[in-house]
Design a protein around this motif. Structure first.
Motif, PDB file in Angstrom:
ATOM      1  N   PRO A  82       8.496  -0.650 -25.254  1.00 33.40           N
ATOM      2  CA  PRO A  82       7.566   0.449 -24.916  1.00 33.40           C
ATOM      3  C   PRO A  82       6.072   0.241 -24.992  1.00 33.40           C
ATOM      4  O   PRO A  82       5.365   0.628 -24.153  1.00 33.40           O
ATOM      5  CB  PRO A  82       8.185   1.330 -25.691  1.00 33.40           C
ATOM      6  CG  PRO A  82       9.498   0.819 -26.253  1.00 33.40           C
ATOM      7  CD  PRO A  82       9.524  -0.679 -26.371  1.00 33.40           C
ATOM      8  N   PHE A  83       5.712  -0.494 -26.007  1.00 32.35           N
ATOM      9  CA  PHE A  83       4.271  -0.600 -26.212  1.00 32.35           C
ATOM     10  C   PHE A  83       3.681  -1.706 -25.124  1.00 32.35           C
ATOM     11  O   PHE A  83       2.517  -1.410 -24.811  1.00 32.35           O
ATOM     12  CB  PHE A  83       3.988  -1.027 -27.570  1.00 32.35           C
ATOM     13  CG  PHE A  83       4.310   0.001 -28.601  1.00 32.35           C
ATOM     14  CD1 PHE A  83       3.816   1.297 -28.895  1.00 32.35           C
ATOM     15  CD2 PHE A  83       5.490  -0.595 -29.532  1.00 32.35           C
ATOM     16  CE1 PHE A  83       4.326   1.874 -29.714  1.00 32.35           C
ATOM     17  CE2 PHE A  83       5.962   0.261 -30.416  1.00 32.35           C
ATOM     18  CZ  PHE A  83       5.285   1.681 -30.600  1.00 32.35           C
ATOM     19  N   VAL A  84       4.530  -2.771 -24.884  1.00 32.26           N
ATOM     20  CA  VAL A  84       4.024  -3.619 -23.863  1.00 32.26           C
ATOM     21  C   VAL A  84       3.865  -2.877 -22.420  1.00 32.26           C
ATOM     22  O   VAL A  84       2.857  -3.248 -21.771  1.00 32.26           O
ATOM     23  CB  VAL A  84       5.182  -4.944 -23.730  1.00 32.26           C
ATOM     24  CG1 VAL A  84       4.763  -5.687 -22.598  1.00 32.26           C
ATOM     25  CG2 VAL A  84       5.049  -5.537 -25.102  1.00 32.26           C
ATOM     26  N   ILE A  85       4.889  -2.290 -22.250  1.00 34.29           N
ATOM     27  CA  ILE A  85       4.794  -1.527 -20.935  1.00 34.29           C
ATOM     28  C   ILE A  85       3.622  -0.668 -20.784  1.00 34.29           C
ATOM     29  O   ILE A  85       2.821  -0.582 -19.785  1.00 34.29           O
ATOM     30  CB  ILE A  85       6.101  -0.701 -20.732  1.00 34.29           C
ATOM     31  CG1 ILE A  85       7.275  -1.811 -20.317  1.00 34.29           C
ATOM     32  CG2 ILE A  85       5.858   0.065 -19.372  1.00 34.29           C
ATOM     33  CD1 ILE A  85       8.558  -1.096 -20.481  1.00 34.29           C
ATOM     34  N   TYR A  86       3.535   0.105 -21.947  1.00 33.99           N
ATOM     35  CA  TYR A  86       1.994   1.089 -21.888  1.00 33.99           C
ATOM     36  C   TYR A  86       0.980   0.193 -21.727  1.00 33.99           C
ATOM     37  O   TYR A  86       0.006   0.935 -21.026  1.00 33.99           O
ATOM     38  CB  TYR A  86       2.542   1.837 -23.096  1.00 33.99           C
ATOM     39  CG  TYR A  86       0.945   2.606 -23.462  1.00 33.99           C
ATOM     40  CD1 TYR A  86       0.838   3.815 -22.819  1.00 33.99           C
ATOM     41  CD2 TYR A  86       0.059   2.343 -24.462  1.00 33.99           C
ATOM     42  CE1 TYR A  86      -0.130   4.773 -22.834  1.00 33.99           C
ATOM     43  CE2 TYR A  86      -1.144   2.938 -24.390  1.00 33.99           C
ATOM     44  CZ  TYR A  86      -1.113   4.301 -23.793  1.00 33.99           C
ATOM     45  OH  TYR A  86      -2.279   5.204 -23.897  1.00 33.99           O
ATOM     46  N   ARG A  87       0.875  -0.673 -22.456  1.00 40.89           N
ATOM     47  CA  ARG A  87      -0.467  -1.351 -22.404  1.00 40.89           C
ATOM     48  C   ARG A  87      -0.833  -2.167 -21.029  1.00 40.89           C
ATOM     49  O   ARG A  87      -1.936  -2.066 -20.472  1.00 40.89           O
ATOM     50  CB  ARG A  87      -0.401  -2.709 -23.471  1.00 40.89           C
ATOM     51  CG  ARG A  87      -0.506  -2.377 -24.839  1.00 40.89           C
ATOM     52  CD  ARG A  87      -0.422  -3.474 -25.636  1.00 40.89           C
ATOM     53  NE  ARG A  87      -1.593  -4.409 -25.365  1.00 40.89           N
ATOM     54  CZ  ARG A  87      -2.611  -4.770 -26.148  1.00 40.89           C
ATOM     55  NH1 ARG A  87      -2.743  -3.980 -27.294  1.00 40.89           N
ATOM     56  NH2 ARG A  87      -3.755  -5.128 -25.927  1.00 40.89           N
TER      57      ARG A  87
END
Length: 290
Positions: free
Chosen positions: A260-265
């Motif tokens: 989820p953090f990867v996609i957000y970044r």
């Protein structure tokens, strides 16, 4: 800086400091999108003292054991093989890169590194690195049809070489958008450590670096241009929110991935590229720091 601005920026600092999405980038972007002055690296460093106090309280038992064992190892050979004493030395070793580069690159940190195009680049690139490291860790943990699960390393297997690599990864976070936790956790996962071990050492490693940076900026902030009331208020807000985020994050990583953090970044970085590219936002928006 108004009290409302300080509250929002303190909230952003507390929410993003421990997540692998870069607190310095989010402080910079919050100011740019809101049309405020860039809070600047001094504000960031001082409010980070609040979030690091949250680390000191949350990991107080671990830190107390490490400090106590390390101090005893200075005078007693019997303590030099103790795991906590060794962790003390490893935190010191891991803090060297950011200490050296933080002083040597001070002018760049306060200037060119805050360009929104560079921040967009680091958000995307380090997001992809985190995604790759996370997928590799997941593959090791679950194994596969033709391979058995791989036992990942814990902090008891941490040595000087790995500690120094962790430290180099942490130093990369001097560039807004990289993320201190994102870089060190990615480095840890790529070296074969568990998610929990990488995150725990990341938080412990940040304590001396962030506190030293905050104290250093306090000295420079005494020039009369710092709005001390709002800055202290933002630091308190960052402490309260940061503590809650640590507690949530340490539970989250035991069962969930970092995707989820990867996609957000990546999405945030691409959106930022688009906004700057189409002239909606200047690459130097709000750069006159207050």
């Amino acid at each position: 800086m108004s009290w409302f601005e300080s509250f929002i920026l303190g909230l952003v600092q507390g929410l993003t400091e421990f997540l692998p999405i870069s607190s310095s980038a989010h402080l910079r972007l919050t100011a740019a999108f809101a049309g405020w002055n860039d809070p600047g690296p001094a504000f960031t460093a001082i409010t980070q003292i609040g979030t690091e106090l949250a680390v000191l309280i949350y990991f107080r038992k671990d830190i107390a054991n490490i400090v106590s064992a390390w101090a005893r190892s200075l005078f007693s050979k019997e303590w030099r093989g103790n795991h906590d004493a060794q962790m003390g030395w490893l935190v010191i070793v891991g803090s060297i890169p950011i200490g050296v580069l933080g002083v040597g690159l001070k002018d760049q940190i306060e200037g060119p590194f805050r360009d929104l195009r560079l921040i967009a680049t680091t958000l995307v690139v380090m997001g992809l690195v985190l995604g790759f490291a996370d997928r590799r860790a997941a593959r090791d943990e679950t194994g596969g049809r033709h391979r058995a699960p791989v036992q990942r390393k814990t902090l008891r297997e941490l040595g000087v070489r790995d500690g120094l690599i962790f430290g180099i990864c942490q130093a990369m976070a001097l560039v807004p958008g990289v993320s201190r936790s994102g870089a060190t956790i990615s480095g840890g996962l790529l070296m074969g450590y568990t998610r929990e071990a990488a995150a725990r050492y990341s938080f412990l490693l940040a304590v001396p670096a962030v506190l030293a940076s905050g104290v250093f900026e306090l000295k420079d902030a005494s020039d009369g241009h710092t709005a001390w009331g709002p800055t202290i208020f933002a630091t308190v807000v960052a402490f309260v929110v940061g503590y809650a985020v640590i507690a949530w994050f340490m539970k989250f990583i035991t069962t969930k991935s970092f995707m989820p953090f990867v996609i957000y970044r990546v999405l945030l970085g691409l959106a930022l590229f688009a906004l700057v590219g189409f002239g909606v936002l200047s690459a130097h928006a709000a750069e006159s720091a207050g």
